[in-house]
Design an enzyme around this catalytic site. Structure first.
Site, short mmCIF file in Angstrom:
data_model
loop_
_atom_site.label_atom_id
_atom_site.label_comp_id
_atom_site.label_asym_id
_atom_site.label_seq_id
_atom_site.Cartn_x
_atom_site.Cartn_y
_atom_site.Cartn_z
N ASP A 37 0.85 -1.20 0.00
CA ASP A 37 0.00 0.00 0.00
C ASP A 37 0.89 1.24 0.00
O ASP A 37 2.02 1.23 0.49
CB ASP A 37 -0.92 0.02 1.23
CG ASP A 37 -2.15 0.86 1.04
OD1 ASP A 37 -3.26 0.29 0.91
OD2 ASP A 37 -2.03 2.11 1.00
N ASP A 63 3.87 1.81 -4.41
CA ASP A 63 2.93 2.48 -5.30
C ASP A 63 2.66 1.55 -6.48
O ASP A 63 3.60 1.19 -7.20
CB ASP A 63 3.56 3.81 -5.76
CG ASP A 63 2.64 4.62 -6.65
OD1 ASP A 63 1.65 4.06 -7.17
OD2 ASP A 63 2.93 5.82 -6.83
N VAL A 64 1.41 1.17 -6.67
CA VAL A 64 1.10 0.19 -7.73
C VAL A 64 1.38 0.70 -9.14
O VAL A 64 1.42 -0.08 -10.09
CB VAL A 64 -0.38 -0.29 -7.68
CG1 VAL A 64 -0.66 -1.13 -6.45
CG2 VAL A 64 -1.36 0.86 -7.83
N ASN A 90 -6.31 -4.97 -5.82
CA ASN A 90 -7.40 -4.21 -5.22
C ASN A 90 -7.18 -2.69 -5.24
O ASN A 90 -8.15 -1.95 -5.35
CB ASN A 90 -7.58 -4.68 -3.77
CG ASN A 90 -8.38 -3.70 -2.94
OD1 ASN A 90 -9.60 -3.63 -3.04
ND2 ASN A 90 -7.70 -2.90 -2.13
N TYR A 157 -13.14 6.65 -14.36
CA TYR A 157 -13.28 5.50 -13.45
C TYR A 157 -13.93 4.33 -14.20
O TYR A 157 -13.45 3.19 -14.14
CB TYR A 157 -14.12 5.90 -12.24
CG TYR A 157 -14.22 4.84 -11.15
CD1 TYR A 157 -13.15 4.59 -10.31
CD2 TYR A 157 -15.40 4.10 -10.97
CE1 TYR A 157 -13.25 3.63 -9.30
CE2 TYR A 157 -15.49 3.14 -9.97
CZ TYR A 157 -14.42 2.91 -9.13
OH TYR A 157 -14.51 1.95 -8.15
N LYS A 161 -12.56 0.39 -14.97
CA LYS A 161 -13.23 -0.78 -14.39
C LYS A 161 -13.77 -1.71 -15.48
O LYS A 161 -13.75 -2.94 -15.32
CB LYS A 161 -14.32 -0.33 -13.42
CG LYS A 161 -13.77 0.42 -12.20
CD LYS A 161 -12.72 -0.40 -11.44
CE LYS A 161 -12.18 0.28 -10.21
NZ LYS A 161 -11.21 -0.53 -9.46
N VAL A 190 -19.55 0.33 -1.03
CA VAL A 190 -18.97 -0.30 0.16
C VAL A 190 -18.45 0.84 1.05
O VAL A 190 -17.90 1.84 0.53
CB VAL A 190 -17.81 -1.24 -0.24
CG1 VAL A 190 -17.23 -1.92 1.00
CG2 VAL A 190 -18.28 -2.27 -1.26
N THR A 192 -16.12 2.66 2.67
CA THR A 192 -14.66 2.83 2.73
C THR A 192 -14.35 4.32 2.56
O THR A 192 -15.25 5.14 2.52
CB THR A 192 -13.97 2.07 1.57
OG1 THR A 192 -14.30 2.74 0.34
CG2 THR A 192 -14.41 0.62 1.49
N1 LIG Z 1 -15.96 1.55 -1.89
C1 LIG Z 1 -16.74 1.29 -2.90
O1 LIG Z 1 -17.95 1.64 -2.88
C2 LIG Z 1 -16.22 0.55 -4.09
C3 LIG Z 1 -17.15 0.07 -5.03
C4 LIG Z 1 -16.69 -0.63 -6.15
C5 LIG Z 1 -15.34 -0.86 -6.30
N2 LIG Z 1 -14.45 -0.38 -5.40
C6 LIG Z 1 -13.03 -0.66 -5.62
O2 LIG Z 1 -12.47 -1.28 -4.49
C7 LIG Z 1 -11.05 -1.06 -4.47
C8 LIG Z 1 -10.64 -0.62 -3.08
O3 LIG Z 1 -11.22 0.64 -2.80
P1 LIG Z 1 -11.83 1.04 -1.38
O4 LIG Z 1 -13.25 1.36 -1.59
O5 LIG Z 1 -11.43 0.06 -0.35
O6 LIG Z 1 -11.08 2.44 -1.17
P2 LIG Z 1 -10.11 2.97 -0.01
O7 LIG Z 1 -9.72 4.34 -0.47
O8 LIG Z 1 -10.76 2.82 1.31
O9 LIG Z 1 -8.87 1.98 -0.08
C9 LIG Z 1 -7.96 2.01 -1.15
C10 LIG Z 1 -6.59 1.55 -0.67
O10 LIG Z 1 -5.69 1.62 -1.80
C11 LIG Z 1 -4.52 2.33 -1.42
N3 LIG Z 1 -3.92 2.97 -2.60
C12 LIG Z 1 -4.41 4.04 -3.28
N4 LIG Z 1 -3.56 4.36 -4.27
C13 LIG Z 1 -2.53 3.49 -4.23
C14 LIG Z 1 -1.35 3.30 -5.01
N5 LIG Z 1 -1.05 4.13 -6.03
N6 LIG Z 1 -0.52 2.29 -4.70
C15 LIG Z 1 -0.80 1.47 -3.64
N7 LIG Z 1 -1.89 1.60 -2.87
C16 LIG Z 1 -2.76 2.60 -3.17
C17 LIG Z 1 -4.99 3.32 -0.37
O11 LIG Z 1 -3.93 3.79 0.44
C18 LIG Z 1 -6.01 2.48 0.40
O12 LIG Z 1 -5.41 1.73 1.42
C19 LIG Z 1 -10.78 -0.03 -5.57
O13 LIG Z 1 -10.26 -0.69 -6.70
C20 LIG Z 1 -12.14 0.55 -5.85
O14 LIG Z 1 -12.24 1.07 -7.16
C21 LIG Z 1 -14.85 0.32 -4.30
#
Ligand SMILES: NC(=O)c1ccc[n+]([C@@H]2O[C@H](COP(=O)([O-])OP(=O)(O)OC[C@H]3O[C@@H](n4cnc5c(N)ncnc54)[C@H](O)[C@@H]3O)[C@@H](O)[C@H]2O)c1
Length: 296
Positions: A37, A63-64, A90, A157, A161, A190, A192
């Site tokens: 992360d 960093d991904v 993720n 976005y 996806k 979700v 978050t």
């Molecule tokens: N929360 C929702 O409603 C939702 C819905 C559909 C899909 N998603 C997807 O779920 C996944 C996780 O998102 P989330 O909702 O848990 O968000 P979040 O912001 O709570 O968590 C994302 C995590 O990714 C890390 N991150 C961000 N950029 C990064 C990088 N460049 N390198 C490494 N780590 C990095 C952040 O520090 C964090 O820990 C994402 O791909 C998001 O698109 C989320």
């Protein structure tokens, strides 16, 4: 004993949110958990939490969007646990809400780099390790409901996806002979911090519009998004749902069955469009041609 016990999962963006929910669920199955992360502080909090729950954890700040940082993560995972059996791509960021004219190149670049290139780099780094040990494995890509149906004012976005869903379908067929099971997780909302994604955005990639975060967070769209996310599913439930679905070898993992009707409408629109093409005299010659593309 769980089929996952003693094996190792690498989760990008695992410090919080959905990634952390999956980490906890896979850890409960007895897996060694490697969290990569960008947020070092949150990583340390998560490491302590999981260790206190009796889970073997390695955390790596990375960093991904940088392939060399994926290679470093892979080396550290192998050094600590010997093998990698599962990758959860993720890490992802929400794009700035905005229409076509207001999404500038910096907005596009950041979202494409994290949500798309991050998944590509992760897969390119970890899948060869799974092929090498020959014990099979799992590749889980986190897309979104936005990967299934276009979302207005979220073009960037949505683009990433939809791409993640498409790549997962490609890789499902490609990796089957190697006993690597591919799934794509498509959640709706979700609970978050996705709506605060710019917390991790490099300053250099911030647009003028974005620097004015105060007014953005107060916009009606931002307020609406905040409230639906606050009422979203718990990341822990999403994590457990992932375990349930990969046990069933599901390619598409859905967490919001209430969205089924949205997809049914989309598929009907597509099917209707096919029907219209079938009745076009211009296309009569291709009607009986053999279909050459593979599909599941
Ligand atoms: N929360 C929702 O409603 C939702 C819905 C559909 C899909 N998603 C997807 O779920 C996944 C996780 O998102 P989330 O909702 O848990 O968000 P979040 O912001 O709570 O968590 C994302 C995590 O990714 C890390 N991150 C961000 N950029 C990064 C990088 N460049 N390198 C490494 N780590 C990095 C952040 O520090 C964090 O820990 C994402 O791909 C998001 O698109 C989320």
């Amino acid at each position: 004993m769980s089929q996952y016990a003693g094996k190792t999962v690498v989760i990008s963006g695992g410090a919080e949110g959905i990634g952390f929910g999956i980490a906890r669920a896979m850890g409960k199955q007895g897996m060694n958990v490697v969290l990569g992360d960008i947020d070092a502080r949150q990583l340390e909090i998560s490491r302590t939490t999981l260790v206190n729950e009796g889970i073997n954890v390695l955390t790596v700040t990375m960093d991904v969007t940088d392939l060399s940082q994926w290679e470093n993560l892979a080396n550290k995972a192998v050094e600590r646990f010997g093998k990698v059996h599962m990758l959860v791509n993720n890490a992802g960021v929400g794009s700035m809400p905005g229409n076509i004219e207001h999404t500038d190149e910096k907005d596009w670049r950041w979202v494409l780099d994290v949500n798309l290139m991050g998944v590509i780099y992760g897969t390119q780094t970890m899948v060869p390790l799974m092929k090498q040990h020959g014990e099979g494995g799992w590749l889980i890509n986190v897309a979104s409901m936005a990967g299934m149906v276009g979302v207005p004012s979220a073009g960037a976005y949505t683009a990433t996806k939809v791409a993640v869903v498409g790549m997962s379908e490609s890789w499902y067929a490609e990796l089957k002979p190697h006993n690597i099971q591919v799934s794509v997780l498509c959640p709706a909302f979700v609970k978050t911090r996705i709506n605060l994604s710019t917390r991790n955005k490099p300053e250099a990639l911030k647009s003028e519009r974005e620097k004015n975060t105060k007014s953005m967070n107060n916009s009606p769209m931002a307020k609406h998004m905040q409230s639906v996310i606050d009422n979203g599913l718990s990341p822990d439930v999403v994590g457990e749902r992932v375990v349930e679905a990969i046990n069933n070898k599901e390619l598409y993992i859905f967490t919001h069955p209430n969205y089924r009707k949205v997809l049914q409408k989309r598929f009907k629109n597509i099917d209707d469009a096919f029907a219209r093409s079938e009745s076009s005299p211009l296309l009569a010659s291709v009607l009986d041609e053999e279909v050459a593309l593979y599909s599941k």
